[in-house]
Design an enzyme around this catalytic site. Structure first.
Site, PDB file in Angstrom:
ATOM      1  N   GLU A 213      -4.145 -14.813  15.374  1.00  0.00           N
ATOM      2  CA  GLU A 213      -4.957 -15.817  16.070  1.00  0.00           C
ATOM      3  C   GLU A 213      -5.838 -15.191  17.149  1.00  0.00           C
ATOM      4  O   GLU A 213      -6.883 -15.730  17.486  1.00  0.00           O
ATOM      5  CB  GLU A 213      -4.055 -16.876  16.717  1.00  0.00           C
TER       6      GLU A 213
ATOM      7  N   GLY B  52       2.594 -21.313  13.161  1.00  0.00           N
ATOM      8  CA  GLY B  52       2.316 -22.749  13.183  1.00  0.00           C
ATOM      9  C   GLY B  52       2.185 -23.274  14.596  1.00  0.00           C
ATOM     10  O   GLY B  52       1.308 -22.887  15.338  1.00  0.00           O
TER      11      GLY B  52
ATOM     12  N   ASN C  91      -0.260 -27.420  17.274  1.00  0.00           N
ATOM     13  CA  ASN C  91      -1.695 -27.570  17.032  1.00  0.00           C
ATOM     14  C   ASN C  91      -2.168 -26.988  15.702  1.00  0.00           C
ATOM     15  O   ASN C  91      -3.363 -26.955  15.426  1.00  0.00           O
ATOM     16  CB  ASN C  91      -2.483 -26.926  18.176  1.00  0.00           C
TER      17      ASN C  91
ATOM     18  N   GLU D 200       4.937 -28.397  11.958  1.00  0.00           N
ATOM     19  CA  GLU D 200       5.092 -29.721  12.571  1.00  0.00           C
ATOM     20  C   GLU D 200       4.147 -30.706  11.885  1.00  0.00           C
ATOM     21  O   GLU D 200       3.004 -30.826  12.291  1.00  0.00           O
ATOM     22  CB  GLU D 200       4.832 -29.641  14.067  1.00  0.00           C
TER      23      GLU D 200
ATOM     24  N   TYR E   3      13.532 -31.629  23.049  1.00  0.00           N
ATOM     25  CA  TYR E   3      12.770 -31.919  24.273  1.00  0.00           C
ATOM     26  C   TYR E   3      11.555 -32.745  23.860  1.00  0.00           C
ATOM     27  O   TYR E   3      11.445 -33.119  22.687  1.00  0.00           O
ATOM     28  CB  TYR E   3      12.367 -30.627  24.996  1.00  0.00           C
ATOM     29  N   ASP E   4      10.676 -33.063  24.820  1.00  0.00           N
ATOM     30  CA  ASP E   4       9.546 -33.983  24.542  1.00  0.00           C
ATOM     31  C   ASP E   4      10.035 -35.370  24.128  1.00  0.00           C
ATOM     32  O   ASP E   4       9.421 -36.018  23.277  1.00  0.00           O
ATOM     33  CB  ASP E   4       8.625 -33.431  23.422  1.00  0.00           C
TER      34      ASP E   4
END
Ligand SMILES: *[C@@H]1O[C@H](CO)[C@@H](O)[C@H](O)[C@H]1NC(C)=O
Length: 396
Positions: free
Chosen positions: A84, A115, A118, A158, A214-215
């Site tokens: 990336e 991954g 985003n 995700e 989490y989240d």
């Protein structure tokens, strides 16, 4: 005759003793291999953050993690891994910096994480559906791990939408990686029902399942914790059974994940929101909006623990929520539900008590690396390690 019998008995005795000691050996080695791990995700873009927020792979304390996951790599259409940020990852040596930590901690494992939240899920799907592309991904992984001395790949998809496709991807990767002694791991949703997971099949091929416990709450509506360990009596029955780390882990195990492959996730960051009324600062209090992005992490509605320590802790109030086993911090209209030394220690202890692989955090570089909170550098990591290392000592 009696001699013969005696020798037969002692043969059996001998065999039994060998079996018993072999079992003890198995138990011991299994314990050492599978428990008390500290899985650290590293958000590599932290290398661009200003001031104390800047953390390169070389800055991570090598002895305080057992596994470090370099986030993130992408995927090319043909199935090969995509770098990336060529300048940071390769030219500036951030990939190599991570595996160089093994010179300090020879037991450390480093993995490429692919991954992330985003990433384009269609690319994942196209590759997972095509046997040729799956093969290309495996070959590309082996080559990159060899080149940079890494120990495997972490799939952070995700989220998968077809059970069979995800299992096909994991099976082919595992088959290709295993002869090279490379690890295959995945980061998964809080709950096994939230995506197309065939938990029993996935567990066959994955070495580690990092549960992203989490989240749990969005910062837009009412106050709620990022990573509560247990439920609050204020919650509805459904919330109690789904929106905390304990229920995540319980449900993953119920669906067939082996406890010794699972990690419980914690957050080295909190959910940060703006209260409607500064005097109404309990759990489920009305929220005006999400807090604006922090100077290091630059993400709306969250603040890293380092940002709390550097900019907010001194003039705020911290209270401990005995039900959810996590702290709440508030200051005027700012409200943050986060993890501190005490709550991460409790999650580490949970991992030990439930025979899990260990604990995982997103993400290691937002610990208080500079000791601004007054408890030394990397206090969250140290708090986790204190629990994990004392339990290793106890089991020997
Ligand atoms: C842990 O979660 C499970 C599933 O939601 C629940 O049945 C159990 O009571 C929880 N344990 C505690 C101590 O809250």
């Amino acid at each position: 005759m009696s001699n013969h019998l005696q020798s037969k008995c002692s043969d059996i005795d001998m065999i039994l003793r060998v079996i018993v000691s072999f079992q003890v050996l198995l138990l011991v080695s299994r314990e050492v291999l599978t428990a008390n791990n500290v899985n650290c995700y590293y958000a590599s873009w932290a290398a661009y953050r200003p001031g104390n927020g800047r953390i390169t792979s070389r800055d991570i304390p090598a002895n305080l993690c057992t596994h470090i996951f370099y986030a993130f790599l992408g995927l090319n259409d043909d199935g090969s891994l995509a770098i990336e940020d060529n300048d940071l990852d390769i030219v500036k040596g951030n990939f190599k910096g991570l595996s160089d930590l093994k010179k300090v901690n020879p037991n450390l494992k480093t993995l490429f994480s692919v991954g992330g939240a985003n990433a384009n899920i269609l690319v994942f799907e196209n590759i997972a559906e095509d046997p040729k592309k799956r093969k290309t991904l495996a070959e590309s992984t082996i080559a990159l791990c060899k080149e940079y001395n890494y120990d495997g790949i972490d799939i952070d998809w995700e989220y998968p939408q077809k059970k069979d496709t995800f299992v096909d991807l994991l099976r082919d990767l595992k088959t290709a990686l295993e002869p090279h002694e490379l690890l295959l791991t995945a980061a998964v949703d809080q709950l096994p029902i939230n995506a197309a997971y065939d938990v029993v099949e996935m567990t066959k091929y994955l070495d580690i399942i990092n549960v992203m416990s989490y989240d749990f709450h969005s910062p837009y509506w009412q106050t709620g914790q990022n990573s509560p360990l247990y439920f609050s009596p204020k919650e509805s029955e459904w919330q109690r059974d789904n929106l905390n780390a304990n229920s995540s882990i319980t449900h993953w195990i119920e669906y067939g994940a082996q406890p010794e492959k699972i990690t419980i996730g914690c957050g080295f960051y909190g959910k940060a929101m703006i209260l409607k009324d500064p005097n109404d600062h309990g759990l489920m209090a009305p929220v005006e909006t999400a807090n604006s992005p922090g100077p290091y992490t630059n993400n709306i509605g969250t603040l890293g623990y380092n940002e709390l320590c550097d900019f907010h802790m001194k003039d705020s109030t911290v209270v401990w929520d005995d039900d959810q086993q996590v702290p709440i911090m508030y200051k005027d209209k700012l409200w943050v539900g986060y993890d501190n030394e005490r709550s991460v220690a409790l999650k580490a202890q949970y991992a030990v008590d439930h025979g899990l692989f260990g604990i995982m955090m997103w993400s290691v570089e937002t610990d208080d690396s500079h000791g601004s909170c007054g408890n030394g550098e990397w206090p969250l990591l140290k708090s986790i390690n204190k629990i994990m290392k004392s339990n290793i000592a106890n089991s020997q």
